[in-house]
Design an enzyme around this catalytic site. Structure first.
Site, PDB file in Angstrom:
ATOM      1  N   LYS A 103      -9.564  -2.214   1.981  1.00 54.31           N
ATOM      2  CA  LYS A 103      -9.272  -1.065   2.846  1.00 54.31           C
ATOM      3  C   LYS A 103     -10.050   0.179   2.422  1.00 54.31           C
ATOM      4  CE  LYS A 103      -6.451  -3.772   4.783  1.00 54.31           C
ATOM      5  NZ  LYS A 103      -6.288  -4.090   6.191  1.00 54.31           N
ATOM      6  N   HIS A 110     -10.359  -2.560  11.731  1.00 56.01           N
ATOM      7  CA  HIS A 110      -9.281  -3.414  11.225  1.00 56.01           C
ATOM      8  C   HIS A 110      -9.074  -4.558  12.216  1.00 56.01           C
ATOM      9  CE1 HIS A 110      -4.842  -3.451   9.589  1.00 56.01           C
ATOM     10  NE2 HIS A 110      -5.587  -4.321   8.981  1.00 56.01           N
ATOM     11  N   SER A 112      -1.212  -3.766  10.547  1.00 59.87           N
ATOM     12  CA  SER A 112      -0.866  -4.601   9.388  1.00 59.87           C
ATOM     13  C   SER A 112       0.367  -5.455   9.662  1.00 59.87           C
ATOM     14  CB  SER A 112      -0.609  -3.708   8.177  1.00 59.87           C
ATOM     15  OG  SER A 112      -1.750  -2.932   7.909  1.00 59.87           O
ATOM     16  N   ARG A 157       0.838  -1.195   0.000  1.00 62.08           N
ATOM     17  CA  ARG A 157       0.000   0.000   0.000  1.00 62.08           C
ATOM     18  C   ARG A 157       0.872   1.245   0.000  1.00 62.08           C
ATOM     19  NH1 ARG A 157      -1.714   0.908   4.357  1.00 62.08           N
ATOM     20  NH2 ARG A 157      -1.145  -0.964   5.521  1.00 62.08           N
ATOM     21  N   ASP A 172      -9.214  -9.894   9.032  1.00 62.19           N
ATOM     22  CA  ASP A 172      -8.678  -8.555   8.754  1.00 62.19           C
ATOM     23  C   ASP A 172      -9.653  -7.418   9.063  1.00 62.19           C
ATOM     24  OD1 ASP A 172      -6.378  -7.068   7.790  1.00 62.19           O
ATOM     25  OD2 ASP A 172      -7.542  -6.572   6.014  1.00 62.19           O
ATOM     26  N   ARG A 220       2.052 -12.211  -0.628  1.00 63.82           N
ATOM     27  CA  ARG A 220       0.742 -12.565  -0.043  1.00 63.82           C
ATOM     28  C   ARG A 220       0.098 -13.747  -0.744  1.00 63.82           C
ATOM     29  NH1 ARG A 220      -1.770  -8.834   4.034  1.00 63.82           N
ATOM     30  NH2 ARG A 220      -0.089  -7.360   4.417  1.00 63.82           N
ATOM     31  N   CYS A 278       0.859  -7.750  11.829  1.00 62.83           N
ATOM     32  CA  CYS A 278       1.162  -7.925  13.255  1.00 62.83           C
ATOM     33  C   CYS A 278       0.428  -9.111  13.861  1.00 62.83           C
ATOM     34  CB  CYS A 278       0.852  -6.653  14.032  1.00 62.83           C
ATOM     35  SG  CYS A 278       2.017  -5.331  13.687  1.00 62.83           S
ATOM     36  N   GLY A 279      -0.069 -10.021  13.025  1.00 56.90           N
ATOM     37  CA  GLY A 279      -0.547 -11.283  13.568  1.00 56.90           C
ATOM     38  C   GLY A 279      -2.048 -11.519  13.575  1.00 56.90           C
ATOM     39  N   TYR A 336      -1.608  -3.238  -6.647  1.00 63.09           N
ATOM     40  CA  TYR A 336      -1.312  -4.096  -5.502  1.00 63.09           C
ATOM     41  C   TYR A 336      -2.309  -3.985  -4.350  1.00 63.09           C
ATOM     42  CZ  TYR A 336       1.705  -7.302  -3.022  1.00 63.09           C
ATOM     43  OH  TYR A 336       2.204  -8.428  -2.413  1.00 63.09           O
ATOM     44  N   GLY A 337      -2.721  -5.128  -3.831  1.00 59.35           N
ATOM     45  CA  GLY A 337      -3.426  -5.256  -2.561  1.00 59.35           C
ATOM     46  C   GLY A 337      -4.466  -4.187  -2.309  1.00 59.35           C
ATOM     47  N   GLY A 338      -4.346  -3.578  -1.130  1.00 56.42           N
ATOM     48  CA  GLY A 338      -5.322  -2.591  -0.696  1.00 56.42           C
ATOM     49  C   GLY A 338      -5.449  -1.394  -1.630  1.00 56.42           C
ATOM     50  N   GLU A 398       0.890 -20.827  21.383  1.00 59.30           N
ATOM     51  CA  GLU A 398       0.983 -20.571  22.824  1.00 59.30           C
ATOM     52  C   GLU A 398       0.164 -19.337  23.226  1.00 59.30           C
ATOM     53  OE1 GLU A 398       2.032 -22.867  24.478  1.00 59.30           O
ATOM     54  OE2 GLU A 398       3.763 -23.830  23.530  1.00 59.30           O
ATOM     55  N   ASN A 399      -0.241 -18.540  22.245  1.00 58.25           N
ATOM     56  CA  ASN A 399      -1.105 -17.400  22.573  1.00 58.25           C
ATOM     57  C   ASN A 399      -2.444 -17.873  23.148  1.00 58.25           C
ATOM     58  OD1 ASN A 399       0.884 -15.650  21.711  1.00 58.25           O
ATOM     59  ND2 ASN A 399       0.061 -15.458  19.633  1.00 58.25           N
ATOM     60  N   ASN A 459       6.296  -8.536   1.902  1.00 60.68           N
ATOM     61  CA  ASN A 459       4.842  -8.337   1.827  1.00 60.68           C
ATOM     62  C   ASN A 459       4.218  -9.231   0.755  1.00 60.68           C
ATOM     63  OD1 ASN A 459       2.411  -7.069   2.725  1.00 60.68           O
ATOM     64  ND2 ASN A 459       2.462  -5.668   0.976  1.00 60.68           N
TER      65      ASN A 459
HETATM   66  P1  GTP Z   1      -2.423  -7.719   7.465  1.00 62.68           P
HETATM   67  O1  GTP Z   1      -2.972  -8.723   6.530  1.00 62.68           O
HETATM   68  O2  GTP Z   1      -1.312  -6.899   6.860  1.00 62.68           O
HETATM   69  O3  GTP Z   1      -3.437  -6.840   8.083  1.00 62.68           O
HETATM   70  O4  GTP Z   1      -1.610  -8.503   8.613  1.00 62.68           O
HETATM   71  P2  GTP Z   1      -1.992  -9.533   9.781  1.00 62.68           P
HETATM   72  O5  GTP Z   1      -2.186  -8.759  11.047  1.00 62.68           O
HETATM   73  O6  GTP Z   1      -3.057 -10.466   9.389  1.00 62.68           O
HETATM   74  O7  GTP Z   1      -0.594 -10.286   9.927  1.00 62.68           O
HETATM   75  P3  GTP Z   1      -0.209 -11.838   9.953  1.00 62.68           P
HETATM   76  O8  GTP Z   1      -1.093 -12.662  10.837  1.00 62.68           O
HETATM   77  O9  GTP Z   1      -0.127 -12.307   8.567  1.00 62.68           O
HETATM   78  O10 GTP Z   1       1.239 -11.789  10.636  1.00 62.68           O
HETATM   79  C1  GTP Z   1       2.331 -11.255  10.030  1.00 62.68           C
HETATM   80  C2  GTP Z   1       3.638 -11.600  10.742  1.00 62.68           C
HETATM   81  O11 GTP Z   1       3.506 -11.658  12.159  1.00 62.68           O
HETATM   82  C3  GTP Z   1       4.209 -12.939  10.299  1.00 62.68           C
HETATM   83  O12 GTP Z   1       5.574 -12.758   9.958  1.00 62.68           O
HETATM   84  C4  GTP Z   1       4.074 -13.800  11.531  1.00 62.68           C
HETATM   85  O13 GTP Z   1       5.060 -14.787  11.594  1.00 62.68           O
HETATM   86  C5  GTP Z   1       4.169 -12.800  12.670  1.00 62.68           C
HETATM   87  N1  GTP Z   1       3.465 -13.274  13.882  1.00 62.68           N
HETATM   88  C6  GTP Z   1       2.150 -13.580  13.982  1.00 62.68           C
HETATM   89  N2  GTP Z   1       1.839 -14.027  15.220  1.00 62.68           N
HETATM   90  C7  GTP Z   1       2.996 -13.970  15.933  1.00 62.68           C
HETATM   91  C8  GTP Z   1       3.320 -14.285  17.293  1.00 62.68           C
HETATM   92  O14 GTP Z   1       2.496 -14.711  18.103  1.00 62.68           O
HETATM   93  N3  GTP Z   1       4.626 -14.089  17.671  1.00 62.68           N
HETATM   94  C9  GTP Z   1       5.574 -13.624  16.812  1.00 62.68           C
HETATM   95  N4  GTP Z   1       6.809 -13.460  17.261  1.00 62.68           N
HETATM   96  N5  GTP Z   1       5.304 -13.332  15.512  1.00 62.68           N
HETATM   97  C10 GTP Z   1       4.031 -13.491  15.086  1.00 62.68           C
HETATM   98  C1  SPV Z   2      -2.923  -4.415   5.481  1.00 62.95           C
HETATM   99  O1  SPV Z   2      -1.940  -3.764   5.063  1.00 62.95           O
HETATM  100  O2  SPV Z   2      -3.439  -4.209   6.600  1.00 62.95           O
HETATM  101  C2  SPV Z   2      -3.493  -5.500   4.657  1.00 62.95           C
HETATM  102  C3  SPV Z   2      -2.976  -5.683   3.292  1.00 62.95           C
HETATM  103  O3  SPV Z   2      -4.388  -6.186   5.106  1.00 62.95           O
HETATM  104  S1  SPV Z   2      -3.688  -4.589   2.142  1.00 62.95           S
HETATM  105  O4  SPV Z   2      -4.930  -5.178   1.662  1.00 62.95           O
HETATM  106  O5  SPV Z   2      -2.737  -4.420   1.042  1.00 62.95           O
HETATM  107  O6  SPV Z   2      -3.981  -3.326   2.776  1.00 62.95           O
HETATM  108 MN    MN Z   3      -4.941  -5.560   7.203  1.00 64.28          MN
END
Ligand code: GTP
Ligand code: SPV
Ligand code: MN
Length: 617
Positions: free
Chosen positions: A239, A259, A281, A87, A306, A398, A283-284, A230-232, A525-526, A396
């Site tokens: 988005k 989000h 984004s 994005r 998402d 996907r 962050c898991g 690309y993407g969003g 483990e979460n 990034n």
């Molecule tokens: P968007 O699609 O961009 O909105 O992202 P998202 O929040 O769905 O992110 P996603 O779940 O794909 O996580 C992205 C990254 O976070 C990956 O590299 C994962 O390995 C890392 N990650 C996710 N959960 C954990 C966790 O519990 N611990 C750690 N250390 N890394 C994590």
């Molecule tokens: C984000 O960046 O939070 C995504 C990927 O989920 S995108 O659809 O490109 O915005």
């Molecule tokens: Mn997202």
């Protein structure tokens, strides 16, 4: 002009210029055709046959690579232009009439100025190409929580992606009556194949433009996106519509567009709860949405990964739907050890973008397996060997895959009524300060936690990866109006929900020790954190008060079977008043930047927090 859409003949039919029952849709499509000057217009049906025909055509033209059907049936690899990989927040605009309605966290342009400029860019921008008309529903078809849109695009990649990510085609057209509200979403990659002199040129695998604008007109509910595929930036239902435009609609109509992932969690005792969680984004969210609990007896099912649309129901409870129909997930870091459910989900019918290609015609990325297979081709199409400084997949990179393929998908994911949300989680990527988990003392404190959420920047957007930035509610790039007004809207929602309001928690899987490694094992483990949150909801465990909120008591936290040193536990929950005070100064600066619309209640919270911290120095 090919028109393949059947439409219901049972409704009264006024004279129509196109194949929908909505004169405004038909008129807009005709007007756009005149502006964009495509060779052809194709109304998308959303059928499997159409997907097959489009992907075959893209393979023929070199914009998709068919993966080995033995390993990955009906799946494809797309390689984007290296200048179009995430994005582009710098090119994203909120064009409200008044700049103060966009707020300081958004780029603003006057709607008339932006439209005048973009009209000239869009004029003739589809010459030599096909203009696809993509009617779509965000949310289950016919749900009172759903909204309709029509995307016009010259990108077949956007079309097949929208087919996976939304309820698209004939089904959506049936929802579009003469008076139905809909969002106009105009998209062009900005790369016409015929110039002003009528000279035709060859296409490239990933057409795009260096001139990019992702413009939103919140008052007229329109999106005009130019120059990126690309993407969003190009899947406009995501988005642009489901967050930026929908957040404005939600403010006006009294609901929330967020989000957030949505999960259904069932405890060993059989207690079921629904949770929504906002993490920035990459962050898991996808990981947590597909969590495979390591704690025995627990079950987590997926509803969304998402975006969540949340609205109070007639009984005053907050209900949520996932407006999407698929996952556009981060590939790197997705493997058997981290997210086996995602690995199972993408067995086939998946579009991969900017990942590596293996010799056997399957895909690979960092984290899919421990060791890279030999003979890889990287995301840019060059030979790649393990040990190279650059990664084989783009960070990034996907996958795009239908949600119904997810083994953990909950039965309710497609329920038009949505699910009642019992708890809301906020979490960023924070190496320091923020504890593994804490509970807000009340809704207002929860809004404070959301408003002050910060995270290290990831590769999901262009910019410097790793810098800490405030990302309130994980909505910094996605809120379609003034941030302070948005916080006020959240406070009002709490008043309206009263005793039915979900409880609010903050989590942080990413805290690091002095040696720079993660203190918490994360992923499956979460479930231990989830267990504590669920037992808080049941009133089974207590908290220890702290400046962050209510912290768990170690004796009441499920640590059995986990080799977590006491020192790591202490560090995960350590609150250093001096460091917190420094952070609170940054928060005050951030509030000052957001400006006069920051709700008084949140400013007061910050002042009280700082007094408390000073008393602990
Ligand atoms: P968007 O699609 O961009 O909105 O992202 P998202 O929040 O769905 O992110 P996603 O779940 O794909 O996580 C992205 C990254 O976070 C990956 O590299 C994962 O390995 C890392 N990650 C996710 N959960 C954990 C966790 O519990 N611990 C750690 N250390 N890394 C994590
Ligand atoms: C984000 O960046 O939070 C995504 C990927 O989920 S995108 O659809 O490109 O915005
Ligand atoms: Mn997202």
């Amino acid at each position: 002009m090919t028109m393949t859409l059947p439409f219901s003949p049972t409704r009264p039919v006024a004279p129509l210029a196109g194949p929908t029952l909505s004169p405004s849709v038909n008129a807009w499509v005709a007007e756009m055709r005149d502006l964009l000057q495509p060779d052809e217009v194709h109304w998308c049906s959303g059928t499997a046959a159409e997907f097959d025909q489009l992907t075959k055509q893209m393979v023929r033209e070199g914009s998709l690579i068919r993966l080995n059907p033995e390993w990955r049936p009906n799946s494809f690899l797309a390689r984007s232009d290296p200048r179009d990989v995430a994005r582009s927040e710098e090119s994203t605009f909120i064009c409200s009439r008044r700049p103060e309605d966009a707020g300081v966290t958004n780029n603003w342009r006057a709607p008339a100025t932006m439209k005048a400029k973009l009209t000239e860019l869009f004029r003739g921008s589809m010459r030599g190409r096909t203009m696809y008309v993509v009617p779509f529903s965000m949310g289950p078809l016919g749900s009172s929580l759903s909204k309709l849109g029509v995307q016009i695009t010259d990108s077949p990649y956007a079309v097949i992606s929208m087919q996976i990510m939304t309820r698209m085609g004939a089904e959506a057209v049936r929802q579009l009556g003469p008076d139905t509200e809909w969002v106009a979403a105009l998209h062009s990659v900005g790369s016409p194949l015929v110039d002003d002199a009528g000279v035709r040129r060859e296409d490239v695998a990933w057409p795009c433009s260096d001139t990019k604008y992702i413009a939103h007109f919140p008052e007229t509910r329109e999106i005009w996106s130019y120059g990126s595929g690309y993407g969003g930036n190009s899947l406009l239902g995501k988005k642009c519509f489901a967050l930026r435009i929908a957040s404005v609609i939600a403010r006006d109509e009294g609901w929330l567009a967020e989000h957030m992932l949505i999960i259904k969690a069932t405890s060993p005792e059989g207690v079921t709860r629904h949770l929504a969680a906002a993490f920035p984004s990459a962050c898991g969210k996808t990981n947590f949405a597909m969590l495979q609990p390591t704690l025995p007896g627990w079950k987590v099912e997926t509803i969304g990964d998402d975006i969540a649309w949340l609205r109070p129901d007639d009984d005053g409870r907050l209900r949520a739907i996932n407006p999407e129909r698929g996952f556009f997930g981060v590939a790197p870091g997705t493997g058997e050890a981290t997210n086996p459910t995602a690995v199972a989900t993408i067995w086939g019918n998946t579009i991969f973008t900017n990942v590596a290609l293996a010799e056997d015609g399957d895909v690979w990325w960092e984290g899919l397996t421990d060791r890279a297979p030999k003979g890889l081709v990287d995301w840019e199409g060059n030979p790649w060997t393990a040990g190279e400084p650059a990664t084989a997949a783009h960070p990034n990179g996907r996958f795009t895959v239908p949600a119904e393929q997810c083994p953990s998908i909950a039965d309710e994911w497609n329920d038009p009524k949505g699910v009642v949300i019992d708890a809301i989680l906020f979490g960023g990527r924070r190496a320091t300060n923020i504890p593994l988990v804490c509970e807000a003392t009340d809704w207002e404190h929860g809004v404070f936690l959301g408003a002050t959420l910060a995270s290290e920047q990831t590769a999901a957007a262009e910019g410097h990866v790793g810098t800490l930035r405030y990302d309130p509610f994980a909505m910094l790039p996605f809120c379609g109006y003034d941030m302070g007004d948005y916080w006020q809207h959240w406070l009002q929602m709490g008043e309206r929900l009263g005793e039915h309001a979900p409880r609010i928690f903050q989590v942080n899987w990413f805290r690091k020790g002095a040696d720079g490694s993660f203190l918490w094992p994360g992923y499956g483990e979460n479930s231990r954190v989830l267990d504590w949150i669920m037992r808080r909801l049941n009133g089974e465990v207590g908290t220890v008060a702290s400046p962050a909120g209510g912290l768990p008591k170690r004796a009441e936290f499920a640590l059995a079977g986990l080799d977590l040193p006491t020192a790591a536990w202490d560090e995960l929950f350590r609150i250093d008043p001096a460091a917190w005070l420094r952070e609170s100064e940054q928060t005050a600066e951030f509030f000052d930047r957001v400006g006069a619309t920051v709700p008084k209640a949140l400013r007061l919270r910050l002042t009280l927090l700082r007094w408390d911290l000073v008393s602990r120095l």
